[in-house]
Motif scaffolding. Structure first.
Motif, PDB file in Angstrom:
ATOM      1  N   LEU A  30       0.812  -1.224   0.000  1.00  0.00           N
ATOM      2  CA  LEU A  30       0.000   0.000   0.000  1.00  0.00           C
ATOM      3  C   LEU A  30       0.838   1.264   0.000  1.00  0.00           C
ATOM      4  CD1 LEU A  30      -3.069  -0.732   2.229  1.00  0.00           C
ATOM      5  CD2 LEU A  30      -2.958  -0.200  -0.187  1.00  0.00           C
ATOM      6  N   ILE A  33       2.418   1.899  -3.272  1.00  0.00           N
ATOM      7  CA  ILE A  33       1.453   2.290  -4.299  1.00  0.00           C
ATOM      8  C   ILE A  33       1.064   3.755  -4.135  1.00  0.00           C
ATOM      9  CG2 ILE A  33      -0.937   1.975  -5.005  1.00  0.00           C
ATOM     10  CD1 ILE A  33      -0.496  -1.021  -4.641  1.00  0.00           C
ATOM     11  N   GLY A  36       3.750   5.921  -5.439  1.00  0.00           N
ATOM     12  CA  GLY A  36       3.739   5.944  -6.897  1.00  0.00           C
ATOM     13  C   GLY A  36       2.633   6.819  -7.433  1.00  0.00           C
ATOM     14  N   LEU A  37       1.453   6.724  -6.804  1.00  0.00           N
ATOM     15  CA  LEU A  37       0.321   7.527  -7.271  1.00  0.00           C
ATOM     16  C   LEU A  37       0.622   9.018  -7.137  1.00  0.00           C
ATOM     17  CD1 LEU A  37      -2.685   5.543  -5.816  1.00  0.00           C
ATOM     18  CD2 LEU A  37      -2.053   5.759  -8.189  1.00  0.00           C
ATOM     19  N   MET A  38       1.316   9.372  -6.062  1.00  0.00           N
ATOM     20  CA  MET A  38       1.649  10.784  -5.880  1.00  0.00           C
ATOM     21  C   MET A  38       2.580  11.262  -6.991  1.00  0.00           C
ATOM     22  SD  MET A  38       0.021  12.040  -3.560  1.00  0.00           S
ATOM     23  CE  MET A  38      -1.377  10.997  -3.461  1.00  0.00           C
ATOM     24  N   THR A  40       2.780  10.082 -10.098  1.00  0.00           N
ATOM     25  CA  THR A  40       2.107  10.217 -11.392  1.00  0.00           C
ATOM     26  C   THR A  40       1.156  11.400 -11.402  1.00  0.00           C
ATOM     27  OG1 THR A  40       0.690   8.434 -10.629  1.00  0.00           O
ATOM     28  CG2 THR A  40       2.267   7.912 -12.337  1.00  0.00           C
ATOM     29  N   ILE A  41       0.497  11.665 -10.263  1.00  0.00           N
ATOM     30  CA  ILE A  41      -0.472  12.780 -10.286  1.00  0.00           C
ATOM     31  C   ILE A  41       0.262  14.099 -10.451  1.00  0.00           C
ATOM     32  CG2 ILE A  41      -0.667  13.350  -7.821  1.00  0.00           C
ATOM     33  CD1 ILE A  41      -3.565  12.895 -10.251  1.00  0.00           C
ATOM     34  N   HIS A  43       2.696  14.537 -12.412  1.00  0.00           N
ATOM     35  CA  HIS A  43       2.897  14.685 -13.858  1.00  0.00           C
ATOM     36  C   HIS A  43       1.613  15.089 -14.563  1.00  0.00           C
ATOM     37  CE1 HIS A  43       7.003  13.246 -14.593  1.00  0.00           C
ATOM     38  NE2 HIS A  43       6.843  12.758 -13.388  1.00  0.00           N
ATOM     39  N   PHE A  44       0.474  14.725 -13.965  1.00  0.00           N
ATOM     40  CA  PHE A  44      -0.812  15.054 -14.576  1.00  0.00           C
ATOM     41  C   PHE A  44      -0.941  16.555 -14.785  1.00  0.00           C
ATOM     42  CE2 PHE A  44      -5.393  15.573 -14.799  1.00  0.00           C
ATOM     43  CZ  PHE A  44      -5.758  14.482 -15.550  1.00  0.00           C
ATOM     44  N   ARG A  46       1.625  18.709 -14.899  1.00  0.00           N
ATOM     45  CA  ARG A  46       2.809  19.343 -15.471  1.00  0.00           C
ATOM     46  C   ARG A  46       2.530  19.887 -16.852  1.00  0.00           C
ATOM     47  NH1 ARG A  46       7.968  15.998 -14.222  1.00  0.00           N
ATOM     48  NH2 ARG A  46       7.964  16.385 -11.996  1.00  0.00           N
TER      49      ARG A  46
ATOM     50  N   VAL B  35      -6.114  10.368 -19.950  1.00  0.00           N
ATOM     51  CA  VAL B  35      -5.457  10.285 -18.633  1.00  0.00           C
ATOM     52  C   VAL B  35      -4.064   9.694 -18.790  1.00  0.00           C
ATOM     53  CG1 VAL B  35      -5.536   9.124 -16.401  1.00  0.00           C
ATOM     54  CG2 VAL B  35      -7.580  10.155 -17.312  1.00  0.00           C
ATOM     55  N   PHE B  38      -1.858  12.349 -20.156  1.00  0.00           N
ATOM     56  CA  PHE B  38      -1.545  13.423 -19.213  1.00  0.00           C
ATOM     57  C   PHE B  38      -0.580  12.944 -18.150  1.00  0.00           C
ATOM     58  CE2 PHE B  38      -4.015  17.427 -19.483  1.00  0.00           C
ATOM     59  CZ  PHE B  38      -4.473  17.226 -20.765  1.00  0.00           C
ATOM     60  N   LEU B  39      -0.750  11.699 -17.703  1.00  0.00           N
ATOM     61  CA  LEU B  39       0.155  11.199 -16.677  1.00  0.00           C
ATOM     62  C   LEU B  39       1.562  11.007 -17.236  1.00  0.00           C
ATOM     63  CD1 LEU B  39      -2.099   8.600 -14.862  1.00  0.00           C
ATOM     64  CD2 LEU B  39      -1.400  10.823 -14.046  1.00  0.00           C
ATOM     65  N   GLN B  40       1.667  10.938 -18.550  1.00  0.00           N
ATOM     66  CA  GLN B  40       2.978  10.751 -19.167  1.00  0.00           C
ATOM     67  C   GLN B  40       3.455  12.026 -19.851  1.00  0.00           C
ATOM     68  OE1 GLN B  40       2.128   7.487 -21.712  1.00  0.00           O
ATOM     69  NE2 GLN B  40       2.118   5.995 -20.060  1.00  0.00           N
ATOM     70  N   ASP B  41       2.931  13.160 -19.440  1.00  0.00           N
ATOM     71  CA  ASP B  41       3.329  14.459 -19.989  1.00  0.00           C
ATOM     72  C   ASP B  41       3.034  14.603 -21.471  1.00  0.00           C
ATOM     73  OD1 ASP B  41       4.182  15.109 -17.545  1.00  0.00           O
ATOM     74  OD2 ASP B  41       6.295  14.797 -17.906  1.00  0.00           O
ATOM     75  N   PHE B 300     -11.675   7.668 -12.769  1.00  0.00           N
ATOM     76  CA  PHE B 300     -10.366   8.312 -12.871  1.00  0.00           C
ATOM     77  C   PHE B 300      -9.346   7.576 -12.023  1.00  0.00           C
ATOM     78  CE2 PHE B 300      -7.190  11.236 -11.204  1.00  0.00           C
ATOM     79  CZ  PHE B 300      -6.612  11.643 -12.388  1.00  0.00           C
ATOM     80  N   TRP B 304      -5.860   6.139 -13.128  1.00  0.00           N
ATOM     81  CA  TRP B 304      -4.667   6.656 -12.459  1.00  0.00           C
ATOM     82  C   TRP B 304      -3.818   5.486 -11.979  1.00  0.00           C
ATOM     83  CZ3 TRP B 304      -5.346   9.655  -7.225  1.00  0.00           C
ATOM     84  CH2 TRP B 304      -4.108  10.155  -6.811  1.00  0.00           C
ATOM     85  N   TRP B 307      -2.022   3.531 -14.819  1.00  0.00           N
ATOM     86  CA  TRP B 307      -0.828   4.106 -15.428  1.00  0.00           C
ATOM     87  C   TRP B 307       0.252   4.393 -14.412  1.00  0.00           C
ATOM     88  CZ3 TRP B 307      -0.583   3.094 -20.222  1.00  0.00           C
ATOM     89  CH2 TRP B 307      -1.784   2.877 -20.902  1.00  0.00           C
ATOM     90  N   THR B 308       0.094   3.837 -13.199  1.00  0.00           N
ATOM     91  CA  THR B 308       1.127   4.019 -12.186  1.00  0.00           C
ATOM     92  C   THR B 308       1.821   2.713 -11.847  1.00  0.00           C
ATOM     93  OG1 THR B 308      -0.135   5.828 -11.217  1.00  0.00           O
ATOM     94  CG2 THR B 308       1.569   4.843  -9.857  1.00  0.00           C
ATOM     95  N   ILE B 309       1.015   1.684 -11.636  1.00  0.00           N
ATOM     96  CA  ILE B 309       1.553   0.461 -11.039  1.00  0.00           C
ATOM     97  C   ILE B 309       1.806  -0.582 -12.107  1.00  0.00           C
ATOM     98  CG2 ILE B 309       1.164  -1.270  -9.276  1.00  0.00           C
ATOM     99  CD1 ILE B 309      -0.906   0.574  -8.113  1.00  0.00           C
TER     100      ILE B 309
END
Ligand code: SF4
Ligand code: SF4
Lengths: 181, 344
Positions: A30, A33, A36-38, A40-41, A43-44, A46, B35, B38-41, B300, B304, B307-309
């Motif tokens: 957990l 994860i 990691g989520l922090m 990627t968000i 970059h959302f 950026r 999404v 966006f998560l990948q710029d 979402f 999210w 595209w992270t894990i």
């Protein structure tokens, strides 16, 4: 520290791989994860790096080798004399041409007495090495001027660029001659 | 009281729910790409229509015009039945979801739910577990090792996670005392959302929902790097489209169930006040909007996470399901029981 072969680290960044058992919290994954989520968000929100190509073009370096351009001189005459040296130097054999003799009254069109009636480059063969540019004795062909990419197309025939696409546009020649004078 | 207005009313609700589910599934594909981008710029699809909004239509058109391919299989019938089952089970669940409390139209109370059966939650579980047949049959009928592998993985994964999912819900049921989704929604009016009382149950349910919908990090059934396309390797054209669509419809439905079970469903703070002062209809329309917003947030979140894990390894998946989630769910049930006894 002993300097056995296992401990030498040339980069100074060698790390021992740890293969320890995961704790219960770790095995729930957990924390990792959420971390990691922090990432990627972030970059959302950026700024996006995409260049919307046909509308926007990226800045090219001064020596960027794009599609070829057959140059005109300051008076708007074509430089090329159809000597064929570029075709000879081309490692990909992408260039063909047909020479013709300059007629009377065409002096304002062609600088030399012989000119290329047909000049074609097969953009699918070309590897953009720039050897044609180096070989040319008349300063006629340049890859570094147009700063353009060869656009995508549906037919192979459409990749054979003739003089209509290669010769420098007159307006550009006029603009050049103005800046010289 | 089975008069004709009853049928018309239910018919309209079913049609609307169907259309909304389809619309959400369609635009989830667009949202997923946006999404991801966006998560990948990146910016994602932006050529078809404003902001790429026509992209799902273009995709659908493309899928329709592709070749219908049949592999060399003795089970042509099952090959067609597979995607059909996947699609219908994905859509069937939406029948019991309560979208709002009620509307008053021409002085008649209209319940915003296709059917309010009192074992709605059991029904949902039943339908979801049938969903695995779509994948299993499709993968088996493809007559292809990769498809079969994908199908076997999918079914074993779904069966294992259904156990944990069911157990996580039991703790919730002990609190609510009902299986009807409508009553569960009503109990959560204002701020009494279940997630505040049952966070562990919510967490387990969420993880299992990821596994049940075959989404990353549990998309072992269709991992491209190992199994080409998994169970839909051999599928093309609209049969393929059905599988993809079913996945997105499933995502929508499971987001809806998460919102209804744990995040108050159509309730929003101030709904009571709205009902008393502004009117039932306005309050409930806002309620529907609130529910849709909650669903969008969950969708979402699904993307999210995707595209992270990275994907779990198969043994990790089974470990997580059997050795961690199930014991955790059982402990949660016991603690809930003790709390109920202590505080009541
Ligand atoms: S750039 Fe190189 S490959 Fe292309 S035409 Fe010139 S010499 Fe030939
Ligand atoms: S471009 Fe230059 S090298 Fe090629 S034919 Fe013309 S003058 Fe000769």
């Amino acid at each position: 520290m002993s300097t056995s072969i296992q401990n030498i680290s040339l980069s100074g960044r060698k790390k021992e791989v740890s293969n320890k058992e995961m704790t219960f919290m770790e095995s729930l994954y957990l924390v990792a994860i959420v971390k990691g989520l922090m990432i990627t968000i972030k970059h959302f929100f950026r700024k996006k790096v995409t260049i919307h190509y046909p509308e926007q073009t990226r800045e090219m370096s001064p020596v960027y080798r794009g599609r070829h351009m057959l140059k005109r001189d300051e008076q708007g005459r074509e430089n090329c004399t159809a000597c064929g040296l570029c075709a000879l130097s081309c490692p990909a054999e992408a260039i063909t041409m047909k020479a013709a003799e300059r007629k009377k009254g065409e002096e304002h069109l062609y600088r030399e007495e012989k000119y290329a009636e047909i000049y074609e480059i097969n953009m699918l063969r070309c590897i953009f090495c720039g050897l044609c540019e180096e070989a040319c004795p008349k300063d006629a062909i340049y890859l570094t001027v147009s700063k353009e990419l060869v656009p995508a197309n549906y037919d192979r025939e459409d990749f054979i660029f003739g003089k209509d696409k290669l010769v420098m546009p007159l307006e550009m020649a006029i603009a050049n001659s103005k800046s010289v004078n | 009281m089975l008069d004709s207005t009853f049928f018309i009313e239910k018919g309209i609700i079913i049609l609307v729910v169907f259309a909304v589910t389809m619309l959400f599934a369609m635009y989830s594909t667009w949202a997923e790409r946006k999404v991801a981008a966006f998560l990948q710029d990146r910016v994602g699809p932006n050529r078809a229509g404003f902001g790429g909004l026509l992209q799902p239509l273009a995709d659908g058109l493309k899928l329709f015009s592709k070749e219908e391919f049949f592999p060399n299989t003795p089970n042509r019938f099952l090959f067609i039945v597979g995607p059909a089952i996947a699609m219908s089970t994905a859509l069937m669940t939406s029948a019991v979801l309560p979208w709002g409390d009620k509307l008053v139209i021409f002085g008649k109370e209209v319940i915003l739910q296709a059917t309010d059966i009192d074992v709605a939650l059991l029904y949902v579980f039943g339908v979801i577990s049938v969903g695995v047949y779509g994948i299993m049959i499709g993968g088996w009928a493809s007559n292809n090792k990769f498809s079969l592998m994908g199908a076997v993985r999918a079914s074993s994964q779904m069966i294992s996670y259904e156990v944990a999912m069911g157990l996580s819900i039991i703790a919730l049921l002990m609190m609510t005392g009902t299986l009807s989704l409508k009553e569960i929604s009503m109990q959560q009016s204002e701020w009494r959302w279940n997630v505040l009382y049952q966070p562990v149950s919510f967490l387990i349910f969420l993880i299992c929902a990821f596994a049940e919908t075959n989404r990353t990090p549990f998309d072992l059934a269709e991992c491209e790097s190992e199994l080409i396309g998994g169970y839909h390797t051999e599928y093309s054209s609209m049969k393929m489209g059905f599988y993809l669509f079913a996945e997105y419809a499933n995502m929508f439905i499971s987001s809806a169930i998460l919102a209804i079970l744990f995040f108050g469903g159509y309730n929003y703070p101030g709904m009571q006040w709205m009902t008393e002062n502004v009117g039932v209809n306005a309050a409930n329309v806002l309620g529907i909007i609130a529910l849709l917003i909650k669903i969008c947030c969950f969708i979402f979140f699904y993307m999210w996470v995707r595209w992270t894990i990275p994907r779990f390894r198969y043994d990790q998946l089974m470990n997580l399901g059997w050795r961690i989630l199930i014991p955790l769910a059982i402990i949660n049930i016991m603690i809930t029981g003790v709390c109920i006894l202590a505080f009541k």
